[in-house]
Design a protein around this motif. Structure first.
Motif, PDB file in Angstrom:
ATOM      1  N   SER A 401       0.849  -1.196   0.000  1.00 35.89           N
ATOM      2  CA  SER A 401       0.000   0.000   0.000  1.00 35.89           C
ATOM      3  C   SER A 401       0.880   1.240   0.000  1.00 35.89           C
ATOM      4  CB  SER A 401      -0.912   0.010   1.237  1.00 35.89           C
ATOM      5  OG  SER A 401      -1.686  -1.156   1.309  1.00 35.89           O
ATOM      6  N   ALA A 402       0.479   2.215  -0.793  1.00 36.43           N
ATOM      7  CA  ALA A 402       1.196   3.488  -0.819  1.00 36.43           C
ATOM      8  C   ALA A 402       0.508   4.468   0.109  1.00 36.43           C
ATOM      9  CB  ALA A 402       1.253   4.044  -2.242  1.00 36.43           C
ATOM     10  N   VAL A 403       1.249   5.486   0.515  1.00 34.50           N
ATOM     11  CA  VAL A 403       0.666   6.485   1.413  1.00 34.50           C
ATOM     12  C   VAL A 403      -0.480   7.208   0.732  1.00 34.50           C
ATOM     13  CG1 VAL A 403       2.367   8.219   0.711  1.00 34.50           C
ATOM     14  CG2 VAL A 403       1.204   8.438   2.903  1.00 34.50           C
ATOM     15  N   GLY A 404      -0.356   7.407  -0.587  1.00 30.61           N
ATOM     16  CA  GLY A 404      -1.454   8.062  -1.307  1.00 30.61           C
ATOM     17  C   GLY A 404      -2.729   7.237  -1.293  1.00 30.61           C
ATOM     18  N   ASP A 405      -2.579   5.894  -1.319  1.00 31.54           N
ATOM     19  CA  ASP A 405      -3.758   5.029  -1.257  1.00 31.54           C
ATOM     20  C   ASP A 405      -4.481   5.182   0.074  1.00 31.54           C
ATOM     21  OD1 ASP A 405      -3.053   4.099  -3.749  1.00 31.54           O
ATOM     22  OD2 ASP A 405      -1.935   2.387  -2.970  1.00 31.54           O
ATOM     23  N   VAL A 406      -3.717   5.271   1.145  1.00 31.49           N
ATOM     24  CA  VAL A 406      -4.323   5.400   2.467  1.00 31.49           C
ATOM     25  C   VAL A 406      -5.014   6.753   2.610  1.00 31.49           C
ATOM     26  CG1 VAL A 406      -3.876   5.382   4.952  1.00 31.49           C
ATOM     27  CG2 VAL A 406      -2.627   3.840   3.450  1.00 31.49           C
ATOM     28  N   VAL A 407      -4.373   7.801   2.105  1.00 33.01           N
ATOM     29  CA  VAL A 407      -5.000   9.128   2.156  1.00 33.01           C
ATOM     30  C   VAL A 407      -6.277   9.141   1.326  1.00 33.01           C
ATOM     31  CG1 VAL A 407      -4.696  11.553   1.544  1.00 33.01           C
ATOM     32  CG2 VAL A 407      -2.827  10.305   2.623  1.00 33.01           C
ATOM     33  N   ASN A 408      -6.270   8.478   0.170  1.00 34.41           N
ATOM     34  CA  ASN A 408      -7.481   8.391  -0.646  1.00 34.41           C
ATOM     35  C   ASN A 408      -8.584   7.639   0.081  1.00 34.41           C
ATOM     36  OD1 ASN A 408      -6.652   9.847  -2.864  1.00 34.41           O
ATOM     37  ND2 ASN A 408      -5.791   8.075  -3.919  1.00 34.41           N
ATOM     38  N   LEU A 409      -8.212   6.618   0.845  1.00 33.61           N
ATOM     39  CA  LEU A 409      -9.227   5.908   1.620  1.00 33.61           C
ATOM     40  C   LEU A 409      -9.947   6.848   2.571  1.00 33.61           C
ATOM     41  CD1 LEU A 409      -7.464   2.541   2.598  1.00 33.61           C
ATOM     42  CD2 LEU A 409      -9.349   2.832   1.013  1.00 33.61           C
ATOM     43  N   VAL A 410      -9.178   7.704   3.251  1.00 32.88           N
ATOM     44  CA  VAL A 410      -9.762   8.599   4.253  1.00 32.88           C
ATOM     45  C   VAL A 410     -10.498   9.762   3.595  1.00 32.88           C
ATOM     46  CG1 VAL A 410      -9.204  10.166   6.143  1.00 32.88           C
ATOM     47  CG2 VAL A 410      -8.060   7.966   5.988  1.00 32.88           C
ATOM     48  N   SER A 411      -9.921  10.322   2.551  1.00 30.84           N
ATOM     49  CA  SER A 411     -10.491  11.545   1.969  1.00 30.84           C
ATOM     50  C   SER A 411     -11.545  11.270   0.904  1.00 30.84           C
ATOM     51  CB  SER A 411      -9.372  12.400   1.367  1.00 30.84           C
ATOM     52  OG  SER A 411      -8.718  11.691   0.332  1.00 30.84           O
ATOM     53  N   VAL A 412     -11.434  10.153   0.180  1.00 29.90           N
ATOM     54  CA  VAL A 412     -12.349   9.886  -0.936  1.00 29.90           C
ATOM     55  C   VAL A 412     -13.290   8.730  -0.621  1.00 29.90           C
ATOM     56  CG1 VAL A 412     -12.511   9.259  -3.372  1.00 29.90           C
ATOM     57  CG2 VAL A 412     -10.689  10.786  -2.605  1.00 29.90           C
ATOM     58  N   ASP A 413     -12.723   7.574  -0.300  1.00 30.42           N
ATOM     59  CA  ASP A 413     -13.562   6.382  -0.146  1.00 30.42           C
ATOM     60  C   ASP A 413     -14.480   6.471   1.060  1.00 30.42           C
ATOM     61  OD1 ASP A 413     -12.614   4.763  -2.376  1.00 30.42           O
ATOM     62  OD2 ASP A 413     -10.705   4.753  -1.337  1.00 30.42           O
ATOM     63  N   VAL A 414     -13.970   6.962   2.164  1.00 30.39           N
ATOM     64  CA  VAL A 414     -14.840   7.132   3.344  1.00 30.39           C
ATOM     65  C   VAL A 414     -15.950   8.133   3.029  1.00 30.39           C
ATOM     66  CG1 VAL A 414     -14.914   7.960   5.717  1.00 30.39           C
ATOM     67  CG2 VAL A 414     -13.043   6.498   4.981  1.00 30.39           C
ATOM     68  N   GLN A 415     -15.606   9.196   2.315  1.00 29.19           N
ATOM     69  CA  GLN A 415     -16.599  10.203   1.941  1.00 29.19           C
ATOM     70  C   GLN A 415     -17.685   9.601   1.045  1.00 29.19           C
ATOM     71  OE1 GLN A 415     -16.548  13.260   3.115  1.00 29.19           O
ATOM     72  NE2 GLN A 415     -18.174  14.204   1.915  1.00 29.19           N
ATOM     73  N   ARG A 416     -17.258   8.837   0.032  1.00 25.84           N
ATOM     74  CA  ARG A 416     -18.236   8.236  -0.879  1.00 25.84           C
ATOM     75  C   ARG A 416     -19.122   7.227  -0.161  1.00 25.84           C
ATOM     76  NH1 ARG A 416     -14.858   6.858  -6.437  1.00 25.84           N
ATOM     77  NH2 ARG A 416     -14.742   8.991  -7.250  1.00 25.84           N
ATOM     78  N   LEU A 417     -18.531   6.428   0.685  1.00 28.26           N
ATOM     79  CA  LEU A 417     -19.319   5.414   1.386  1.00 28.26           C
ATOM     80  C   LEU A 417     -20.349   6.058   2.302  1.00 28.26           C
ATOM     81  CD1 LEU A 417     -19.842   2.469   2.052  1.00 28.26           C
ATOM     82  CD2 LEU A 417     -18.031   2.597   3.769  1.00 28.26           C
ATOM     83  N   THR A 418     -19.953   7.074   3.038  1.00 23.26           N
ATOM     84  CA  THR A 418     -20.899   7.712   3.964  1.00 23.26           C
ATOM     85  C   THR A 418     -21.950   8.527   3.219  1.00 23.26           C
ATOM     86  OG1 THR A 418     -19.326   9.545   4.235  1.00 23.26           O
ATOM     87  CG2 THR A 418     -19.247   7.773   5.851  1.00 23.26           C
ATOM     88  N   GLU A 419     -21.587   9.129   2.092  1.00 24.51           N
ATOM     89  CA  GLU A 419     -22.574   9.892   1.330  1.00 24.51           C
ATOM     90  C   GLU A 419     -23.653   8.990   0.743  1.00 24.51           C
ATOM     91  OE1 GLU A 419     -20.556  12.175  -1.583  1.00 24.51           O
ATOM     92  OE2 GLU A 419     -20.111  13.840  -0.224  1.00 24.51           O
TER      93      GLU A 419
END
Length: 1419
Positions: A401-419
């Motif tokens: 896993s890259a650091v960018g992948d983890v940041v995307n999880l928090v900033s993008v994927d968590v946002q999409r899932l909760t929305e």
């Protein structure tokens, strides 16, 4: 028996054979009286027990006996006495055999028991700490409104003398109920002993009254404060315990762990169920990804089901009122068309229509509030789950896993899932809407309603085709955008090399060419989007046109009237919303599923084995073995091959063990195994005492120096000073602007590589651990500094003497001072012993020493590549300020006695500086009008005016179309037909087509103007940046620049045109509705003007506060993402220091601070929506009420036009304000893109009259005459008084210690820094009189780091296309690279990756422009 004169008495009241209008059936006095007597008791007896059960489990303490409670009890007791007297009188009359209806006994008895139940609920509210009861509010409201009909009926009959007691009882009870309703609008005092601890600034929701809660008036104080002044951290409410990370993450983590354990157990059982083929078949039936997805979904459902179901219930109730409104509109238009209908029915219908619309608004906003709050809570919980997983990942998982992948999880994927939570009901509810809409249409139009299905189905292929084509162009735009982003990133990161060679114009041309292709794809995609929007907005008109045409032209007896026309339009608007909401919900859910899979895959990654190392916190005594490894075999993951084999190692307490070996032998892997980072295949391992670890690649936090060194420990100033001195950081502290309190920046960007490594070492030394694992800490230090650090820290006489030290090193000269030496080869211990023993053995160590002494092998890590070239970032501030104390360590304030609080308690007060790179800023206040003017100027004045004119034209066409429909509905009917139905239909269709064309052209003009403005603003930004001097790039973090070229540019490209289009559409729609209402009912002007003032007030209040909250939220969310990235990069260090707990607390604190901003913005959105929709409902009320007052002078079609248009404006009001708010938030990007227009620019690239004429320089003689320069005006001279003459053809080497000014001379020669004094002459020409590109194009500099740009290899070698292929091949042959390039696919046309990562070889340095006359090679 009914009383005489009772409207419910007699055969006429219940005669169902005689036809009568719907209004007469539903609005007769008998029905209203019955509803008024039975609905309030039924309401309380149904909801009351449920409410009591709820407050029994959710008590908040108890309330004191306040005056409000006493007043409620007194009024309730009087009502009980009154109803008791009514029952007694009825019983007495029955005893006296007086003839009367049975209802006179039943109704008072029911109300007596209900009122007693209400008193009991009031009492229980006090016992459970409920300050305002929503159930009782609804009960008193129903008890006021519905029984008022009975009171009005009794008053109108005028038979007071016949039964004075019942008259007085009715009037008195109604008065008391009204008083109770008024009291229920107030909130009681807070609980005396609350269960939750008192907060500093609690949310006012808990203490708000029920009307304030449902209307969100409790947020008004914050909104008003934000309007008057900028909001600060003290203005925001404290986060309640139910919304905190501590509560939410623990709940989700508990459910996730339980589900994961069950899944693991079931999988293990399935694998044991058989063997061989049977086991494989069993595993085949075990769902992998789907079942794991269900694990997280199940955990989320367990923690959120109650909130979600309650929000869904609110939405269902809202939809019930949504469909009642069209029925009431039909009844109202039927009333308008019936000249004999009594006026009171009109007033009653207006009130019912207003109440239903308001109830729909309130329930819908409660649904939105509860699900938005659920989104916020889930975002907190899932982010906390990801953070905890980051700290538990194994080394193999981290490498995958890259650091960018983890940041995307928090900033993008968590946002999409909760929305997606908000759109889950969109998967089934629109289908019910469609069914109900078709039922209503069938009732109105009969079989003609089936044509609506055909029209909607015929529009689906068009939308599908448009979506497919638009996706193609969007993909092309994203490709061009990614290409531009990669090139821009490469240019900004390598700007030093570009300025060395004067290549700015060439790269400008490349970037702008890609940008043109990107905007072309964006323009085409935008036009297709306009077609899609127009087809969506005009679909209502198309369906209405077809349905009306079929209805009126096919059957002779069908004629158009106001009810059919405008109720159909109202229903079609709902149907249109449903058919748009369903695919959007599906699209959102599909995106959320992808994000869910990504999150589940991450959460299921392999974790470190806590039992891999038998660690003991107690220190071992002298002579005892501190580290023991027996028959150890280790791998990076459970599925990877072993990287260490047959390791047997024993390290006594206080031993200095050196680990050496060739590259790839497993030295770092050995330390990782001792830390428990590797998967233990076999063997045993034990470590006694606390451990400190120094990684090979230094990791520092985005904090101050003292916080990095102390690392969650208490501050000991004396020990800190000794540690910094021993790690050679004392002189650096003197040069730092704030001493030990200097911020090191993100990833330590304010420090050099050597400083970061020494800071990492100081962190470990400060720990006072028993065991130190040092992974080549001397590699980034030059020889003298490395020797000093070894002697004062690591060596036998250093600070760490007496501790157990395992030192991985390539600095072979320190081996004689080690107690023991381990030589690793191919993942195994080749030999082990003291230095003299291994020399006598003449084994692996001797071979290693022999290879190191061979020519060309100067040893690894002996020099510091970063310190060999002077960098002003090595010493922030550039020099020691005058009058500064000798050591800033002694200036540590007393409040910093501990650093743990400073590191975990991140608050919004830190948003101004912490976590944001130097040079960036967060804007405050309203956006200046100059920014709008800047954007409009970039669009072009004529295009702006033309766009406004087009919007006006299409809105006029929309007005004419609806007005024409009202005329059609009012045409007289002769023999069941209207004479001009065909003509009316053709003109109605023509006006609709004109509106569609006008709407498309106006929207297209907005998008075309937006693309034009984007092109102009981007070109200006690019020019402002590339014209900046090199010092600008050294002071400005690359992240800030990339943000302008990516996020801000994307906002200007997409968001601003989209929000501007929405704002214009909604604004002109509001103007049309206002005009319609005033034309139909001029009397409504009296109500519209105050409503417009209120609307303007709400808009001003919301926009000011919302923009500030959005900026604070963006900054706080950046802190969360930065901390997650920082934790991921340093997770090994965090685990080694056993600091997982403090880091989790730090992450939770940042998330809570982010949600502390998010919650007020969430509530402010609901405050705006609820109040503006009520304003829209008031507009409906005003239009309908004025229509009743002017019934004698109005046509039913015109009234239908007015009221139906007003019904559609309720949500338009809030969306217009939101579009304005979003536009103001987005226009900030224009301001940020203009930031660099005011920065200093370097000298002209070319001069019109240049002193150097070709073929200059003809010889290459260089002369420095009393030359001096400084890095910034406020700093002292970095080079002073240099006078030297270098003759043509000479080879001159410049040497000196770090910071002596070697690289500064090269900068001065290339005019990267202008001379502060003296001058430089080349071949008799002062370089100050030569254009920068003319000068730099005549000088070649070979940069220290070989950098390649994305593009062909030939482009990298000859960017300006000045040389032939033969010349390039000859240059490659000169540097011995011809064979290498010839072996590449495509040879000179080989496409290089960004930064040349695919050709990364220390020996590969590609020649550029070999015919230049002078060259500079940094040492």
């Amino acid at each position: 028996m009914a009383a005489p004169g009772d409207p419910c008495a007699g055969p006429g009241a219940w005669n169902q054979t005689e036809p009568e209008p719907a209004t007469a059936r539903l609005l007769n006095l008998c029905f209203l009286r019955t509803a008024g007597l039975w609905v309030p008791p039924m309401y309380l007896w149904i909801l009351g027990p449920i409410y009591l059960l709820y407050i029994h489990h959710h008590g908040r303490g108890y309330l004191r006996m306040s005056p409000l409670f006493k007043a409620k009890m007194v009024l309730g007791s009087i009502l009980v006495v009154l109803y008791t007297s009514n029952v007694a009188v009825s019983l007495w009359e029955i005893q006296q055999r007086t003839p009367q209806a049975l209802e006179f006994l039943i109704h008072p008895t029911v109300w007596l028991t209900t009122m007693s139940f209400a008193l009991f609920i009031i009492h229980m509210d006090r016992k459970k700490g409920i300050q305002a009861s929503g159930v009782l509010f609804g009960y008193w409201l129903l008890s006021c409104v519905l029984p008022a009909t009975n009171a009005a009926q009794q008053a109108s009959q005028g038979d007071f003398q016949s039964d004075p007691f019942r008259h007085l009882s009715t009037y008195l009870s109604l008065t008391l109920v009204v008083a109770q309703f008024v009291l229920s609008c107030l909130a009681d005092q807070p609980p005396f002993f609350p269960k939750d601890p008192q907060q500093s600034n609690p949310c006012p929701e808990a203490g708000a009254s029920f009307p304030s809660k449902v209307m969100f008036w409790w947020v008004s104080e914050l909104v008003w404060r934000g309007y008057r002044r900028p909001l600060g951290p003290k203005d925001l409410w404290s986060l309640g315990k139910e919304n905190s990370s501590e509560e939410l993450v623990s709940q989700l983590e508990r459910e996730w762990t339980r589900n994961l354990a069950r899944h693991t157990k079931a999988t293990a059982f399935g694998r044991k169920a058989g063997s061989g083929v049977e086991a494989q078949e069993t595993e085949a039936f075990l769902p992998e990804e789907g079942s794991k997805r269900g694990l997280l979904l199940g955990a989320i459902w367990q923690v959120s089901r109650s909130a979600f179901l309650l929000g869904t219930l609110s939405l269902v109730i809202s939809d019930v009122f949504r469909f009642i409104v069209p029925k009431l509109l039909g009844l109202f238009l039927e009333f308008i068309g019936d000249p004999k209908a009594p006026t009171w029915k009109g007033y009653l219908l207006v009130v019912l229509m207003f109440l239903c619309a308001c109830l729909q608004t309130l329930f819908e906003q409660q649904h939105m509030y509860r699900l938005k709050l659920l989104q916020m809570r889930l975002r907190t919980a899932i982010t906390g789950l990801v953070t905890r997983k980051v700290l538990a990942l194994s080394s193999g998982s981290r490498k995958a896993s890259a650091v960018g992948d983890v940041v995307n999880l928090v900033s993008v994927d968590v946002q999409r899932l909760t929305e997606s939570v908000l759109f889950l009901n969109g998967l089934w509810l629109p289908l019910i809407w469609m069914v109900v809409c078709f039922i209503l249409l069938w009732q109105l139009l009969g079989p003609s309603a089936l044509t609506a299905i055909a029209v909607f189905l015929s529009l689906l292929p068009l939308n599908f085709f448009i979506t497919k084509k638009r996706n193609h162009h969007q993909e092309e735009q994203m490709r061009q955008k990614d290409s531009r982003a990669r090139l821009s990133s490469s240019v900004l990161r390598s700007v030093r090399v570009i300025k060395f060679h004067g290549w700015e114009e060439a790269f400008l041309e490349r970037v702008l060419r890609i940008r043109g292709q990107e905007l072309g794809a964006l323009r085409t995609s935008g036009l297709l989007f306009c077609v899609s929007l127009v087809s969506f907005q005009v679909s209502t008109f198309l369906v209405a046109l077809v349905v009306f045409a079929v209805h009126t032209l096919v059957a002779e007896e069908n004629a158009m009237n106001a009810e059919k026309a405008f109720v159909t339009l109202t229903v079609l608007h709902i149907l249109n919303k449903a058919q748009a909401f369903l695919p959007f919900s599906i699209h959102t859910i599909v995106q959320a599923r992808v994000s869910l899979d990504r999150l589940v895959a991450f959460l299921c990654l392999e974790e470190v084995d806590p039992g891999a190392v038998d660690s003991s916190p107690s220190r071992c005594s002298a002579g005892e073995d501190c580290i023991t490894v027996q028959h150890g075999t280790f791998a990076w993951s459970q599925k990877s091959p072993a990287c260490l084999q047959r390791i047997n190692l024993t390290v006594p307490q206080g031993c200095l063990l050196a680990v050496v070996g060739p590259v790839g032998a497993g030295k770092s892997s050995l330390l990782s195994a001792l830390l428990g980072e590797l998967s233990k295949v076999e063997g045993s391992m034990s470590v006694k005492g606390p451990v400190a670890y120094v990684p090979q690649e230094a990791w520092v936090q985005n904090a101050s120096v003292v916080e990095n060194v102390c690392f969650q420990r208490e501050l000991d100033p004396l020990w800190l000073e000794r540690v910094l001195e021993a790690c050679a950081l004392g002189p650096d502290m003197d040069r730092f602007p704030a001493g030990v309190h200097t911020q090191v920046g993100e990833q330590g960007m304010n420090l050099s590589g050597g400083q970061k490594q020494r800071l990492s070492l100081a962190r470990a030394v400060y720990r006072k651990a028993a065991v130190y694992l040092l992974d080549d800490p001397l590699a980034s230090l030059d020889a003298c500094v490395g020797q000093r650090v070894f002697n004062q820290v690591i060596g036998p006489g250093g600070l760490l003497q007496g501790t157990t030290r395992i030192l991985v090193t390539h600095a072979l000269h320190v081996l004689p001072q080690a107690d023991q030496i381990v030589v690793l080869e191919d993942g195994a211990i080749a030999e082990m012993g003291s230095y003299q023993e291994l020399l006598h053995r003449n084994g692996a160590l001797v071979d290693l020493l022999g290879r190191a002494r061979q020519p060309g092998n100067g040893g690894e890590g002996e020099t510091d590549p970063l310190t060999s070239t002077e960098d002003p970032r090595d010493s922030p501030g550039g020099g020691r300020p005058v009058g500064r104390p000798e050591r800033s360590i002694k200036l540590v304030p007393e409040k910093d006695s501990t650093t743990s609080e400073a590191q975990t308690g991140v608050t919004l007060d830190d948003l101004e500086g912490a976590g944001r790179p130097t040079g960036d800023r967060v804007p405050y206040g309203r956006v200046k009008a100059a920014m709008y003017l800047t954007y409009l100027q970039a669009v072009g004045g004529p295009l702006c005016l033309y766009t406004l004119f087009l919007f006006l034209c299409q809105q006029v066409a929309s007005f004419c179309r609806s007005y024409w429909l009202s005329l059609w509905a009012d045409d007289p009917t002769v023999d069941g037909r209207q004479a001009h139905a065909a003509l009316r239909g053709w003109i109605f269709g023509l006006l609709g087509c004109l509106q569609a064309v006008g709407l498309f052209v106006s929207m297209a003009m907005v998008l075309i103007g937006g693309a034009r403005a984007s092109s102009v603003l981007f070109r200006r930004l690019l020019w402002d940046v590339v014209r900046s001097p090199i010092g600008f790039f050294e002071r400005t973090p690359v992240g800030n620049l990339l943000n302008r070229f990516s996020k801000e540019t994307d906002t200007v490209d997409v968001d601003i045109p989209d929000k501007l289009r929405s704002l214009l559409t909604y604004t002109f729609g509001l103007l049309e509705v206002s005009l319609v209402v005033m034309v139909a009912t001029p009397l409504a002007i009296v109500a519209i003007l105050p409503l417009l003032l209120l609307y303007a007030g709400f808009q001003s209040l919301y926009v000011a506060s919302s923009c500030q909250l959005r900026r604070l939220e963006s900054a706080s969310h950046s802190l969360v993402c930065s901390h997650v990235a920082e934790t991921f990069q340093g997770s090994t260090v965090v685990r080694a220091f056993r600091a997982q707990g403090p880091f989790v607390a730090q992450s939770d604190a940042r998330v809570d601070e982010s949600q502390r901003v998010n919650f007020p913005r969430l509530v402010a959105d609901r405050w705006l929506a609820a109040n503006l929709e009520l304003l829209g409902n008031s507009l409906v009320f005003a239009a309908a009420m004025c229509a009743v007052l002017s019934k004698a002078y109005l046509r039913a079609g015109l009234v239908g036009f007015s009221v139906s248009a007003a019904l559609q404006v309720t949500q338009t009001l809030q969306w217009a304000v939101r579009s304005w708010t979003d536009l103001e938030s987005s226009i900030v990007s224009v301001e940020r893109m203009k930031d660099y227009a005011r920065t200093p620019k370097e000298a002209p690239w070319r001069l019109p009259t240049c002193a150097a004429q070709p073929p200059w320089p003809h010889a290459g003689q260089i002369e420095f005459q009393d030359f001096g320069l400084r890095y910034r005006p406020e700093l002292p001279l970095a080079v002073r008084g240099v006078s030297i003459k270098i003759h043509a053809g000479e080879k001159v080497g410049i040497v000196g210690r770090t910071g002596a000014g070697k690289s500064s001379l090269a900068r001065g020669l290339l005019r990267l820094l202008e001379a502060a004094e003296g001058s430089i002459w080349i071949d008799g020409v002062p370089i100050a009189h030569v254009g920068l590109h003319t000068l730099r194009s005549r000088i070649t500099i070979i940069p220290q780091d070989p950098i390649l740009f994305p593009g062909s290899l030939r482009m990298n070698l000859d960017l300006l296309h000045e040389h032939t292929d033969e010349a390039i091949w000859a240059a490659l042959e000169t540097v011995q690279l011809k064979a290498v390039v010839a072996s590449l696919p495509g040879q000179l046309q080989y496409e290089c990756a960004d930064q040349g990562d695919d050709l990364r070889d220390p020996g590969v340095v590609y020649p550029r422009n070999p015919d230049r006359h002078a060259s500079v090679c940094p040492a």
